[in-house]
Enzyme design. Structure first.
Site, PDB file in Angstrom:
ATOM      1  N   HIS A   1       0.857  -1.197   0.000  1.00 14.87           N
ATOM      2  CA  HIS A   1       0.000   0.000   0.000  1.00 14.87           C
ATOM      3  C   HIS A   1       0.887   1.239   0.000  1.00 14.87           C
ATOM      4  CE1 HIS A   1      -3.257   2.764   1.030  1.00 14.87           C
ATOM      5  NE2 HIS A   1      -4.065   1.811   0.622  1.00 14.87           N
TER       6      HIS A   1
ATOM      7  N   ASP B   1      -7.795  -5.265  -0.419  1.00 13.08           N
ATOM      8  CA  ASP B   1      -8.291  -6.149  -1.478  1.00 13.08           C
ATOM      9  C   ASP B   1      -7.985  -7.620  -1.246  1.00 13.08           C
ATOM     10  OD1 ASP B   1      -7.508  -3.469  -3.593  1.00 13.08           O
ATOM     11  OD2 ASP B   1      -9.514  -4.228  -3.161  1.00 13.08           O
TER      12      ASP B   1
HETATM   13  C1  SDX Z   1      -6.174  -0.026  -3.314  1.00  9.28           C
HETATM   14  O1  SDX Z   1      -4.464   4.427  -2.174  1.00  9.28           O
HETATM   15  C2  SDX Z   1      -5.475   3.822  -1.674  1.00  9.28           C
HETATM   16  O2  SDX Z   1      -5.948   4.208  -0.629  1.00  9.28           O
HETATM   17  C3  SDX Z   1      -6.024   2.652  -2.491  1.00  9.28           C
HETATM   18  C4  SDX Z   1      -7.003   1.754  -1.750  1.00  9.28           C
HETATM   19  C5  SDX Z   1      -8.291   2.464  -1.484  1.00  9.28           C
HETATM   20  O3  SDX Z   1      -8.957   2.119  -0.504  1.00  9.28           O
HETATM   21  O4  SDX Z   1      -8.692   3.277  -2.366  1.00  9.28           O
HETATM   22  O5  SDX Z   1      -6.431   1.316  -0.515  1.00  9.28           O
HETATM   23  C6  SDX Z   1      -7.364   0.552  -2.605  1.00  9.28           C
HETATM   24  O6  SDX Z   1      -5.908   0.366  -4.427  1.00  9.28           O
HETATM   25  C7  SDX Z   1      -5.317  -1.024  -2.578  1.00  9.28           C
HETATM   26  C8  SDX Z   1      -4.108  -1.496  -3.434  1.00  9.28           C
HETATM   27  C9  SDX Z   1      -4.591  -2.578  -4.419  1.00  9.28           C
HETATM   28  N1  SDX Z   1      -3.536  -2.929  -5.343  1.00  9.28           N
HETATM   29  C10 SDX Z   1      -2.836  -4.075  -5.230  1.00  9.28           C
HETATM   30  O7  SDX Z   1      -3.030  -4.912  -4.334  1.00  9.28           O
HETATM   31  C11 SDX Z   1      -1.813  -4.305  -6.329  1.00  9.28           C
HETATM   32  C12 SDX Z   1      -0.497  -4.785  -5.706  1.00  9.28           C
HETATM   33  N2  SDX Z   1       0.046  -3.712  -4.903  1.00  9.28           N
HETATM   34  C13 SDX Z   1       1.083  -2.894  -5.530  1.00  9.28           C
HETATM   35  O8  SDX Z   1       0.852  -2.634  -6.897  1.00  9.28           O
HETATM   36  C14 SDX Z   1       1.487  -1.689  -4.689  1.00  9.28           C
HETATM   37  O9  SDX Z   1       1.670  -2.136  -3.394  1.00  9.28           O
HETATM   38  C15 SDX Z   1       0.586  -0.470  -4.650  1.00  9.28           C
HETATM   39  C16 SDX Z   1       0.191  -0.003  -6.012  1.00  9.28           C
HETATM   40  C17 SDX Z   1      -0.642  -0.752  -3.865  1.00  9.28           C
HETATM   41  C18 SDX Z   1       1.381   0.648  -3.953  1.00  9.28           C
HETATM   42  O10 SDX Z   1       2.460   0.852  -4.741  1.00  9.28           O
HETATM   43  P1  SDX Z   1       3.570   1.989  -4.475  1.00  9.28           P
HETATM   44  O11 SDX Z   1       3.318   2.728  -3.223  1.00  9.28           O
HETATM   45  O12 SDX Z   1       3.690   2.778  -5.719  1.00  9.28           O
HETATM   46  O13 SDX Z   1       4.827   1.101  -4.188  1.00  9.28           O
HETATM   47  P2  SDX Z   1       5.807   0.634  -5.319  1.00  9.28           P
HETATM   48  O14 SDX Z   1       5.088  -0.041  -6.454  1.00  9.28           O
HETATM   49  O15 SDX Z   1       6.699   1.795  -5.637  1.00  9.28           O
HETATM   50  O16 SDX Z   1       6.643  -0.512  -4.568  1.00  9.28           O
HETATM   51  C19 SDX Z   1       7.657  -0.164  -3.626  1.00  9.28           C
HETATM   52  C20 SDX Z   1       8.478  -1.437  -3.503  1.00  9.28           C
HETATM   53  C21 SDX Z   1       8.906  -1.988  -4.873  1.00  9.28           C
HETATM   54  O17 SDX Z   1      10.081  -2.753  -4.659  1.00  9.28           O
HETATM   55  P3  SDX Z   1      11.512  -2.096  -5.046  1.00  9.28           P
HETATM   56  O18 SDX Z   1      11.434  -1.725  -6.518  1.00  9.28           O
HETATM   57  O19 SDX Z   1      11.648  -0.881  -4.122  1.00  9.28           O
HETATM   58  O20 SDX Z   1      12.507  -3.208  -4.757  1.00  9.28           O
HETATM   59  O21 SDX Z   1       7.678  -2.471  -2.923  1.00  9.28           O
HETATM   60  C22 SDX Z   1       7.481  -3.513  -3.882  1.00  9.28           C
HETATM   61  C23 SDX Z   1       7.814  -2.936  -5.243  1.00  9.28           C
HETATM   62  O22 SDX Z   1       8.211  -3.949  -6.133  1.00  9.28           O
HETATM   63  N3  SDX Z   1       6.050  -3.892  -3.831  1.00  9.28           N
HETATM   64  C24 SDX Z   1       5.608  -5.110  -4.099  1.00  9.28           C
HETATM   65  C25 SDX Z   1       4.226  -5.038  -3.911  1.00  9.28           C
HETATM   66  N4  SDX Z   1       3.868  -3.787  -3.553  1.00  9.28           N
HETATM   67  C26 SDX Z   1       5.017  -3.082  -3.499  1.00  9.28           C
HETATM   68  N5  SDX Z   1       6.245  -6.227  -4.489  1.00  9.28           N
HETATM   69  C27 SDX Z   1       5.470  -7.317  -4.695  1.00  9.28           C
HETATM   70  N6  SDX Z   1       4.133  -7.352  -4.517  1.00  9.28           N
HETATM   71  C28 SDX Z   1       3.488  -6.222  -4.131  1.00  9.28           C
HETATM   72  N7  SDX Z   1       2.139  -6.236  -3.979  1.00  9.28           N
END
Ligand code: SDX
Length: 367
Positions: free
Chosen positions: A258, A315
């Site tokens: 998140h 989710d």
């Molecule tokens: C919702 O914002 C809100 O409030 C949204 C929400 C709401 O109520 O409206 O809460 C609803 O959208 C929840 C999120 C649903 N999406 C997912 O579950 C998809 C998987 N999650 C990721 O795509 C990610 O965690 C996000 C999009 C939710 C957040 O992404 P960020 O803050 O942009 O973080 P990032 O992608 O820059 O990741 C930072 C690091 C990375 O690693 P490095 O490159 O630093 O080594 O963390 C890793 C990412 O690869 N990472 C993950 C991960 N989430 C972050 N690695 C593997 N699996 C994951 N789910």
């Protein structure tokens, strides 16, 4: 010019009195009320809190509920639009298309006063579940089930979707789902709605901007992806390898991580208990146990092995609840929108009330 924060991470764009999130402590409040307390109420009470600004007293709740129940109907011409949707489209597209058409049927369409916007917002709150359920019945060649105004918002949705009265527990759990999904500060879809509102477009257009944004797989689309992941993993034994493969392939594990929460999403804790309860009522713990094994494997991979603050988000266990409620995966994002519409409306009203066009800058770079 200030430094660029990719994805506007931690940028404070505006002040709001609607939601408070503490991402370090895992706290979420709607207008000062903790989500753990709000999840014990009805959706209409929480919707009233978001849209009207306070929890309703008895009379206010009765009036609000009756006004919404009377709007649980879709005019025949809008039904024709819904029925004409090419059924290869997603529920979110059918929702967007039908809401867009319904805006032309709304007698308040060209008004932009607070009262007119609240009336338009309430019509959308009432009609979102009806549209989603009807779309599914049409798409699957089943008879349309007429709305039942004797039922709660959630119970009526499940009744219209499945054609049978839900159990008391199912009705209670879907109401909690709508509450837990209702509001989350400046998440991508809410920010899209506020940005559109800031140009003083009509509230239907602003909400459609939110619908289009929530559809994205990294936002509202994750719930469907988690439901499909549960099928793909298939057993407790497979979870560890599945998660390790995702990590090794640098693929996102859906339902985890998140932008704001750097600890367990407080909504995920509540959903996990709801999933446990509905699994017990169904006498089938399999989906719950598979999810729990994925969570344990993810904790090992992300937190223990890599020290990353990647935990279940809203989710993850909501997808397990949807499995047990027999909500088809392809409807998952649209069901998320049924809850979130109250938060979107609240933010549009707040934006209209103290507005300045939202217009950030970009730094030009030669390529
Ligand atoms: C919702 O914002 C809100 O409030 C949204 C929400 C709401 O109520 O409206 O809460 C609803 O959208 C929840 C999120 C649903 N999406 C997912 O579950 C998809 C998987 N999650 C990721 O795509 C990610 O965690 C996000 C999009 C939710 C957040 O992404 P960020 O803050 O942009 O973080 P990032 O992608 O820059 O990741 C930072 C690091 C990375 O690693 P490095 O490159 O630093 O080594 O963390 C890793 C990412 O690869 N990472 C993950 C991960 N989430 C972050 N690695 C593997 N699996 C994951 N789910």
């Amino acid at each position: 010019m200030d430094e660029i924060r990719k994805g506007l991470e931690n940028v404070i764009a505006l002040e709001t009195s609607i939601a408070f999130i503490d991402g370090e402590q895992g706290i979420l409040k709607y207008r000062g009320h903790d989500i753990n307390d709000l999840s014990k109420l009805s959706y209409y009470e929480v919707s009233h809190l978001l849209v009207k600004g306070s929890l309703p007293d008895g009379r206010e709740l009765e009036d609000y509920s009756n006004e919404l129940k009377q709007e649980r109907f879709i005019p025949s011409d809008a039904m024709a639009v819904l029925s004409s949707c090419n059924f290869n489209i997603e529920a979110m597209d059918a929702l967007r298309t039908t809401i867009s058409y319904l805006s032309h049927c709304d007698s308040d369409m060209n008004g932009n006063s607070s009262e007119e916007n609240i009336r338009k917002g309430m019509r959308m709150i009432a009609k979102f579940p009806v549209i989603v359920a009807m779309f599914y019945r049409i798409k699957t060649g089943q008879e349309i089930v007429e709305a039942d105004t004797s039922m709660s918002h959630g119970a009526n949705f499940l009744y219209m979707l499945r054609g049978e009265r839900p159990s008391d527990l199912e009705a209670e759990i879907i109401e909690k789902d709508f509450i837990l999904s209702a509001e989350h500060e400046l998440n991508p879809s809410t920010f899209a709605s506020r940005l559109a509102t800031s140009t003083l477009t009509d509230i239907y257009s602003a909400i459609i901007a939110g619908v289009c944004t929530l559809k994205g797989p990294l936002h509202g689309g994750a719930r469907m992806a988690v439901m499909e992941m549960l099928d793909e993993v298939g057993s407790v034994e497979n979870a560890g390898l599945y998660v390790a493969d995702k990590v090794n392939l640098h693929e996102k594990l859906m339902g985890f991580g998140h932008r704001v929460y750097k600890t367990y999403d407080p909504r995920a804790r509540i959903y996990k208990e709801l999933a446990r309860q509905i699994a017990a009522e169904k006498g089938d713990l399999s989906w719950f146990e598979i999810a729990e094994s994925i969570e344990k494997a993810a904790f090992k991979e992300f937190v223990e092995n890599k020290g990353k603050t990647i935990y279940p988000n809203v989710d993850f266990y909501s997808a397990v609840v949807y499995k047990y409620l027999e909500i088809p995966p392809k409807l998952a994002t649209a069901v998320f929108a049924i809850g979130r519409i109250s938060g979107w409306i609240a933010h549009c009203l707040e934006q209209y009330s103290d507005n300045r066009v939202i217009r950030p800058r970009a730094k030009f770079v030669e390529i």
